[in-house]
Design an enzyme around this catalytic site. Structure first.
Site, PDB file in Angstrom:
ATOM      1  N   ASP A 296      43.094  42.767  36.163  1.00 26.52           N
ATOM      2  CA  ASP A 296      41.635  42.739  36.154  1.00 26.52           C
ATOM      3  C   ASP A 296      41.083  41.486  35.481  1.00 26.52           C
ATOM      4  O   ASP A 296      41.578  41.078  34.424  1.00 26.52           O
ATOM      5  CB  ASP A 296      41.155  43.983  35.387  1.00 26.52           C
ATOM      6  CG  ASP A 296      39.651  44.085  35.338  1.00 26.52           C
ATOM      7  OD1 ASP A 296      39.045  44.234  36.408  1.00 26.52           O
ATOM      8  OD2 ASP A 296      39.073  43.995  34.225  1.00 26.52           O
ATOM      9  N   GLU A 338      42.784  39.947  40.473  1.00 25.12           N
ATOM     10  CA  GLU A 338      41.372  40.170  40.747  1.00 25.12           C
ATOM     11  C   GLU A 338      40.631  38.962  40.188  1.00 25.12           C
ATOM     12  O   GLU A 338      40.209  38.932  39.046  1.00 25.12           O
ATOM     13  CB  GLU A 338      40.861  41.455  40.092  1.00 25.12           C
ATOM     14  CG  GLU A 338      39.468  41.848  40.574  1.00 25.12           C
ATOM     15  CD  GLU A 338      38.343  41.728  39.542  1.00 25.12           C
ATOM     16  OE1 GLU A 338      37.176  41.860  39.911  1.00 25.12           O
ATOM     17  OE2 GLU A 338      38.637  41.490  38.346  1.00 25.12           O
TER      18      GLU A 338
HETATM   19  C1  GLC Z   1      36.525  43.837  36.970  1.00 22.35           C
HETATM   20  C2  GLC Z   1      36.163  45.172  37.555  1.00 22.35           C
HETATM   21  C3  GLC Z   1      34.748  45.473  37.262  1.00 22.35           C
HETATM   22  C4  GLC Z   1      34.538  45.443  35.780  1.00 22.35           C
HETATM   23  C5  GLC Z   1      35.021  44.137  35.183  1.00 22.35           C
HETATM   24  C6  GLC Z   1      35.148  44.232  33.699  1.00 22.35           C
HETATM   25  O1  GLC Z   1      35.836  42.806  37.547  1.00 22.35           O
HETATM   26  O2  GLC Z   1      36.433  45.179  38.931  1.00 22.35           O
HETATM   27  O3  GLC Z   1      34.375  46.719  37.794  1.00 22.35           O
HETATM   28  O4  GLC Z   1      33.183  45.601  35.503  1.00 22.35           O
HETATM   29  O5  GLC Z   1      36.316  43.801  35.613  1.00 22.35           O
HETATM   30  O6  GLC Z   1      36.325  44.919  33.334  1.00 22.35           O
HETATM   31  C1  GLC Z   2      32.142  38.975  37.824  1.00 21.09           C
HETATM   32  C2  GLC Z   2      33.578  38.721  37.656  1.00 21.09           C
HETATM   33  C3  GLC Z   2      34.418  39.621  38.489  1.00 21.09           C
HETATM   34  C4  GLC Z   2      33.938  41.049  38.404  1.00 21.09           C
HETATM   35  C5  GLC Z   2      32.469  41.181  38.606  1.00 21.09           C
HETATM   36  C6  GLC Z   2      32.055  42.594  38.329  1.00 21.09           C
HETATM   37  O1  GLC Z   2      31.748  38.495  39.075  1.00 21.09           O
HETATM   38  O2  GLC Z   2      33.892  37.395  37.990  1.00 21.09           O
HETATM   39  O3  GLC Z   2      35.722  39.540  38.046  1.00 21.09           O
HETATM   40  O4  GLC Z   2      34.544  41.796  39.412  1.00 21.09           O
HETATM   41  O5  GLC Z   2      31.821  40.328  37.729  1.00 21.09           O
HETATM   42  O6  GLC Z   2      30.836  42.828  38.945  1.00 21.09           O
END
Ligand code: GLC
Ligand code: GLC
Length: 649
Positions: A296, A338
């Site tokens: 993540d 991600e």
């Molecule tokens: C990732 C997840 C998102 C979350 C963020 C912080 O981007 O997909 O849902 O808010 O990480 O952990």
């Molecule tokens: C930002 C982050 C991404 C996350 C998202 C959550 O765009 O780059 O990692 O999924 O926030 O909404």
């Protein structure tokens, strides 16, 4: 340089020579009880230690206690290797023989929340027959670890990596579930949230209590001096929640680095203690039967003054270090990154030595872009110039996920097609909020930032594709178009290559759920509009062709069956083709010298023609139509009905 590399290699060998006897004596009992495990571990350690040493040295060599931390890390690895259950060791051996297993055309991913989809872990287990019906081989369960009550960012704030959130079940149940899934050919995928913990995780609690070792695991500052310096270059991620990247905690009388929410405290990987702690958590979870970790928010894990603190080289080194650990202890493990960032950066996380899998946020966003514009140019360009990745890796292609849609295409790519990036993003946001004349979409804004004009979009696949509006305001013809749009999007991800991922609910066309507005812990986060609880009645209609669920489901099943029947769709090699029509996306797939499949997707509600030239170039006249309703004409051209998806081979 070469001299330096050589030295490091010698240093690695010398270090291992010193460390191995120490490990042997520390683990004498376990070695006597399980000599096979030790032999296998030692062999993999010897193979991968040079890489691990190089990475660890790069990050931490300047620390006076470098060697102490290295030894602690190896002990952690040995402990995990001995604890690894027999069935997972067998899986390791199997996948070492067949390392490209994840590129099969039979691979199919699904993702859901445990509580929203099935109540708890036992409920998920009871759904295995459904997952089999769909054909899933990969099941991503959204964060299920202990999390704070109330706000917890959908579980992305973790209070303990070693405990399941009590309402969902126990760690023992999770291990059983992973085994039950594996027996049915389904790999369990879980998030490894490495960037931050909840502020009530034990490490954070001990930091709050003033234990220096734990305080040193986070970014904690007594005043604004350092935060102000950093913030000169930082992007605001959740500006609705707090400005900047730091939060003041009155009880601590300190500032804490919180990239996301205030209750999500960023870990400080400049401290090897953090790397080692997280390695321990990761291997513990690998031993519960997690086969793929979704890593993540990887872009944020390394901070450096004077930079945006995103996508820094050290972030990659940390991930490569974690990858090396899995090669030693749990070699069947895969990582999926991600990284929802600029496309140039997304691909830097993808390699056999870092993340073998990655979300494909560019194609996802451009699928929606193409739906809005009925013009395939940007998507075609992306398939042509940004789709090829290392042959031993794979994209995870998706239409929707639990997060918002961000328009992460490259402005220079757009400019080459005469499109102004920021104007175009504004258009897309207006379109998907349903404010642009003629828009079929019903999306919601997410994290609109008045300072920058930035905005992202929430909404389910069906609502963004027009089903909600068609049902509420229009008629059967518009409903049919929406059903076809949903099918078209999923037909494409099923055939692009890599692993297609279904956001469960999409297969029966679930609409936006506005009840999140009544939940105080969710009402300020529009992403909850596309996180509805599964409705048993809707699911029970999925085999009824007269129901809406049944129509969407039948299309999804047809696409899945087609994928599973066609080994040409394995791997990730794709040729982007010119269709001669601005509304028709065209590409070819084949795998290892197999027959070439030619695929056409009409993104418009009007009939479209693939011209004679494109049809001849691709020898369509000599091929059979295997899917869809496209009609070859006398003159060699091919006619595609509205939103048609056809395959010739
Ligand atoms: C990732 C997840 C998102 C979350 C963020 C912080 O981007 O997909 O849902 O808010 O990480 O952990
Ligand atoms: C930002 C982050 C991404 C996350 C998202 C959550 O765009 O780059 O990692 O999924 O926030 O909404």
């Amino acid at each position: 340089m070469i001299h330096g590399e050589l030295n490091l290699h010698t240093e690695a060998a010398a270090s291992l020579e010193k460390l191995l006897p120490r490990l042997e004596s520390a683990f004498a009992e376990q070695i006597a009880a399980d000599p096979q495990a030790w032999l296998a571990f030692k062999q993999r350690l010897e193979e991968h230690f040079p890489a691990l040493f190089r990475l660890y040295h790069h990050l931490y060599a300047a620390r006076y206690d470098f060697f102490y931390h290295l030894e602690a890390l190896l002990s952690e690895l040995a402990r995990a290797a001995f604890a690894r259950p027999a069935d997972l060791r067998a899986l390791d051996a199997e996948r070492e023989e067949n390392p490209l297993w994840f590129q099969s055309n039979t691979m199919l991913g699904g993702v859901c929340y445990v509580d929203l989809f099935a109540g708890n872990l036992d409920g998920i287990r009871a759904k295995i027959p459904y997952f089999k019906e769909l054909g899933l081989t990969y099941l991503h369960l959204m964060p299920l670890f202990r999390m704070p009550e109330g706000e917890n960012d959908g579980g992305y704030a973790i209070s303990s990596f070693r405990e399941v959130h009590p309402p969902l079940g126990t760690m023992a149940q999770l291990a059983q579930l992973s085994r039950a899934l594996r027996e049915e050919g389904i790999s369990l995928v879980l998030d490894l949230i490495i960037n931050h913990t909840a502020d009530e995780h034990e490490w954070a609690e001990r930091a709050k209590a003033g234990e220096a070792r734990y305080e040193a695991m986070y970014g904690i500052y007594p005043d604004r001096t350092i935060p102000d310096l950093y913030e000169r270059n930082l992007r605001e991620i959740f500006p609705d929640e707090h400005p900047g990247a730091f939060t003041w905690f009155e009880n601590l009388r300190k500032w804490v680095w919180t990239t996301f929410h205030s209750y999500q405290w960023d870990l400080d990987y400049a401290n090897p203690d953090v790397f080692n702690h997280m390695a321990g958590e990761m291997l513990f979870l690998a031993n519960q039967g997690v086969e793929i970790f979704r890593l993540d928010a990887v872009a944020f894990i390394w901070k450096e003054l004077g930079t945006a603190c995103e996508n820094l080289p050290e972030a990659h080194i940390i991930l490569q270090g974690f990858n090396a650990l899995t090669r030693i202890v749990a070699p069947s493990m895969l990582f999926k990154s991600e990284a929802i960032v600029h496309p140039d950066e997304v691909v830097r996380y993808i390699s056999p030595e870092e993340c073998q899998l990655s979300y494909n946020p560019l194609v996802m966003a451009l699928l929606w872009n193409t739906m809005a514009t009925r013009n395939v140019d940007l998507l075609q360009q992306a398939l042509h110039s940004r789709f090829a990745i290392h042959p031993r890796t794979a994209w995870v292609n998706y239409v929707r996920c639990h997060d918002d849609i961000g328009w992460t295409f490259d402005d220079a790519d757009a400019a080459r097609l005469g499109i102004n990036g920021s104007d175009h993003r504004r258009f897309l946001n207006e379109f998907y909020r349903g404010r642009f004349p003629g828009s079929f979409a019903r999306g919601l804004p997410f994290q609109e930032n008045p300072k920058t004009g930035d905005c992202r979009i929430s909404g389910t696949c069906a609502s963004l594709a027009g089903l909600e509006k068609a049902l509420a305001e229009e008629g059967p013809a518009e409903v049919e178009l929406a059903v076809r749009r949903i099918a078209l999007l999923y037909d494409i991800v099923m055939t692009l290559g890599g692993i297609p991922l279904i956001y469960l609910g999409d297969e029966i066309g679930v609409l936006n759920d506005y009840s999140y507005l009544d939940n105080p812990a969710h009402k300020d986060d529009s992403r909850w509009v596309h996180r509805p609880a599964a409705n048993a009645q809707s699911y029970s209609r999925r085999h009824d062709p007269a129901s809406l669920e049944g129509r969407v489901y039948a299309n999804m099943r047809a696409a899945i069956a087609f994928r599973k029947d066609h080994p040409e769709l394995a791997g990730g090699a794709l040729e982007a083709l010119e269709s001669g029509s601005s509304a028709v996306l065209m590409y070819a797939r084949s795998c290892g010298g197999s027959r070439r499949l030619v695929i056409m997707a009409n993104f418009s509600e009007q009939e479209q023609m693939v011209g004679t030239w494109a049809a001849q170039q691709n020898n369509l006249g000599a091929k059979k139509r295997l899917f869809g309703s496209a009609q070859p004409l006398e003159n060699g051209a091919v006619r595609l009905p509205p939103y048609d998806f056809s395959v010739f081979g």
